[in-house]
Design an enzyme around this catalytic site. Structure first.
Site, PDB file in Angstrom:
ATOM      1  N   GLY A 111      36.905 -41.345 -27.193  1.00  0.00           N
ATOM      2  CA  GLY A 111      37.814 -42.384 -27.692  1.00  0.00           C
ATOM      3  C   GLY A 111      38.844 -42.735 -26.638  1.00  0.00           C
ATOM      4  O   GLY A 111      38.952 -42.063 -25.599  1.00  0.00           O
ATOM      5  N   LEU A 112      39.594 -43.774 -26.925  1.00  0.00           N
ATOM      6  CA  LEU A 112      40.623 -44.255 -25.996  1.00  0.00           C
ATOM      7  C   LEU A 112      41.691 -43.196 -25.741  1.00  0.00           C
ATOM      8  O   LEU A 112      41.876 -42.288 -26.563  1.00  0.00           O
ATOM      9  CB  LEU A 112      41.317 -45.497 -26.579  1.00  0.00           C
ATOM     10  CG  LEU A 112      40.482 -46.765 -26.779  1.00  0.00           C
ATOM     11  CD1 LEU A 112      41.324 -47.822 -27.503  1.00  0.00           C
ATOM     12  CD2 LEU A 112      39.976 -47.300 -25.443  1.00  0.00           C
ATOM     13  N   SER A 113      42.407 -43.336 -24.661  1.00  0.00           N
ATOM     14  CA  SER A 113      43.566 -42.487 -24.396  1.00  0.00           C
ATOM     15  C   SER A 113      44.579 -42.694 -25.529  1.00  0.00           C
ATOM     16  O   SER A 113      44.861 -43.833 -25.910  1.00  0.00           O
ATOM     17  CB  SER A 113      44.190 -42.879 -23.053  1.00  0.00           C
ATOM     18  OG  SER A 113      45.364 -42.141 -22.835  1.00  0.00           O
ATOM     19  N   GLY A 114      45.057 -41.616 -26.079  1.00  0.00           N
ATOM     20  CA  GLY A 114      46.038 -41.710 -27.154  1.00  0.00           C
ATOM     21  C   GLY A 114      45.425 -41.866 -28.539  1.00  0.00           C
ATOM     22  O   GLY A 114      46.133 -41.972 -29.541  1.00  0.00           O
ATOM     23  N   ALA A 115      44.094 -41.855 -28.610  1.00  0.00           N
ATOM     24  CA  ALA A 115      43.436 -42.010 -29.918  1.00  0.00           C
ATOM     25  C   ALA A 115      43.617 -40.763 -30.783  1.00  0.00           C
ATOM     26  O   ALA A 115      43.647 -40.853 -32.012  1.00  0.00           O
ATOM     27  CB  ALA A 115      41.956 -42.324 -29.724  1.00  0.00           C
ATOM     28  N   GLY A 116      43.713 -39.591 -30.132  1.00  0.00           N
ATOM     29  CA  GLY A 116      43.914 -38.353 -30.896  1.00  0.00           C
ATOM     30  C   GLY A 116      42.903 -37.250 -30.596  1.00  0.00           C
ATOM     31  O   GLY A 116      42.830 -36.264 -31.325  1.00  0.00           O
ATOM     32  N   LYS A 117      42.155 -37.381 -29.510  1.00  0.00           N
ATOM     33  CA  LYS A 117      41.112 -36.403 -29.175  1.00  0.00           C
ATOM     34  C   LYS A 117      41.698 -34.999 -28.972  1.00  0.00           C
ATOM     35  O   LYS A 117      41.199 -34.034 -29.540  1.00  0.00           O
ATOM     36  CB  LYS A 117      40.368 -36.823 -27.887  1.00  0.00           C
ATOM     37  CG  LYS A 117      39.690 -38.182 -27.981  1.00  0.00           C
ATOM     38  CD  LYS A 117      39.024 -38.575 -26.683  1.00  0.00           C
ATOM     39  CE  LYS A 117      39.964 -38.761 -25.505  1.00  0.00           C
ATOM     40  NZ  LYS A 117      40.963 -39.839 -25.669  1.00  0.00           N
ATOM     41  N   THR A 118      42.734 -34.899 -28.147  1.00  0.00           N
ATOM     42  CA  THR A 118      43.340 -33.598 -27.865  1.00  0.00           C
ATOM     43  C   THR A 118      43.925 -32.993 -29.133  1.00  0.00           C
ATOM     44  O   THR A 118      43.707 -31.822 -29.438  1.00  0.00           O
ATOM     45  CB  THR A 118      44.428 -33.741 -26.776  1.00  0.00           C
ATOM     46  OG1 THR A 118      43.803 -34.201 -25.575  1.00  0.00           O
ATOM     47  CG2 THR A 118      45.122 -32.425 -26.495  1.00  0.00           C
ATOM     48  N   SER A 127      35.313 -40.307 -21.992  1.00  0.00           N
ATOM     49  CA  SER A 127      33.860 -40.542 -21.838  1.00  0.00           C
ATOM     50  C   SER A 127      33.454 -41.925 -22.361  1.00  0.00           C
ATOM     51  O   SER A 127      32.796 -42.040 -23.387  1.00  0.00           O
ATOM     52  CB  SER A 127      33.042 -39.429 -22.501  1.00  0.00           C
ATOM     53  OG  SER A 127      33.584 -38.988 -23.718  1.00  0.00           O
TER      54      SER A 127
END
Ligand code: ADP
Length: 190
Positions: A15-22, A89
């Site tokens: 997903g986009l940067s800041g989407a919430g992956k981490t 990715s």
């Protein structure tokens, strides 16, 4: 001592940067650890400081980044670790390549509109990208290709962190990688 068998799987957050992956992957990680599972988290930001240091953000370099992460994820997965990968990715073809390569693979599309990610601007990077201080920024001047068949989709602008975390854990349970009700920890005591 009886050895409990756990099945390896790679859970790939895209997903986009800041989407919430981490955020989601860290929450899933601590839940799984609490239940007694062996877990490793490969976070894009950290991986880029070590394993893929020196790679940039061209398609070739991004693909190389994903393939190196996938290489390690595969080693761990075949040794029955639950692997969490958190990386933008952005290219569908190389994500699908990792799915075929690793086999036990769950794709989680962490989906939040660009405007929301930009509003959050967790790391201040969107501001820099808009100011032209950063080139090849995903969503601004670089593409993001949405997954077509993600096993899980977390719409993080509409749901809480704990709801997103539960979605991932429920999918793991549904696919028999974990037992939420009878965790490894609980089994150990019986
Ligand atoms: P990424 O790793 O995709 O770049 P981060 O996890 O660093 O994103 O940042 C996501 C931000 O969005 C955090 O500030 C987090 O608190 C917030 N957020 C709001 N709702 C959610 C949700 N449902 N899941 C994950 N993050 C959320």
């Amino acid at each position: 001592m009886m050895k409990l068998q756990q099945h390896g799987v790679t859970i790939w957050f895209t997903g986009l940067s800041g989407a919430g992956k981490t955020t989601i992957s860290q929450n899933v990680e601590s839940e799984l650890r609490r239940m007694g599972y062996s877990v490793e988290l490969l976070d894009g930001d950290i991986v880029r400081q070590y394993l893929t240091k020196g790679l940039g953000f061209s398609k070739a370099d991004r693909d190389e980044n994903v393939r190196r992460i996938g290489f390690v994820a595969n080693l761990l997965t075949r040794n029955n670790v639950i692997v969490l990968v958190s990386a933008i990715s952005p290219y569908r073809d190389v994500r699908d390549e990792m799915r075929d390569y690793i086999g036990n693979f769950i794709e989680v599309y962490v989906n939040s509109p660009l405007a929301v990610c930009e509003q959050r601007d967790v790391k201040g990077l969107y501001k820099k990208a808009r100011a032209g201080e950063m080139k090849n920024f995903t969503g601004i001047d670089d593409p993001y290709e949405e997954p077509l068949y993600a096993e899980v989709e977390c719409k993080t602008h509409l749901e809480t962190i704990s709801a997103s975390t539960s979605k991932v854990l429920n999918k793991l349970e549904m696919l028999n990688y974990i037992g939420l009700k009878y965790s490894v920890q609980a089994n150990k005591k019986s």
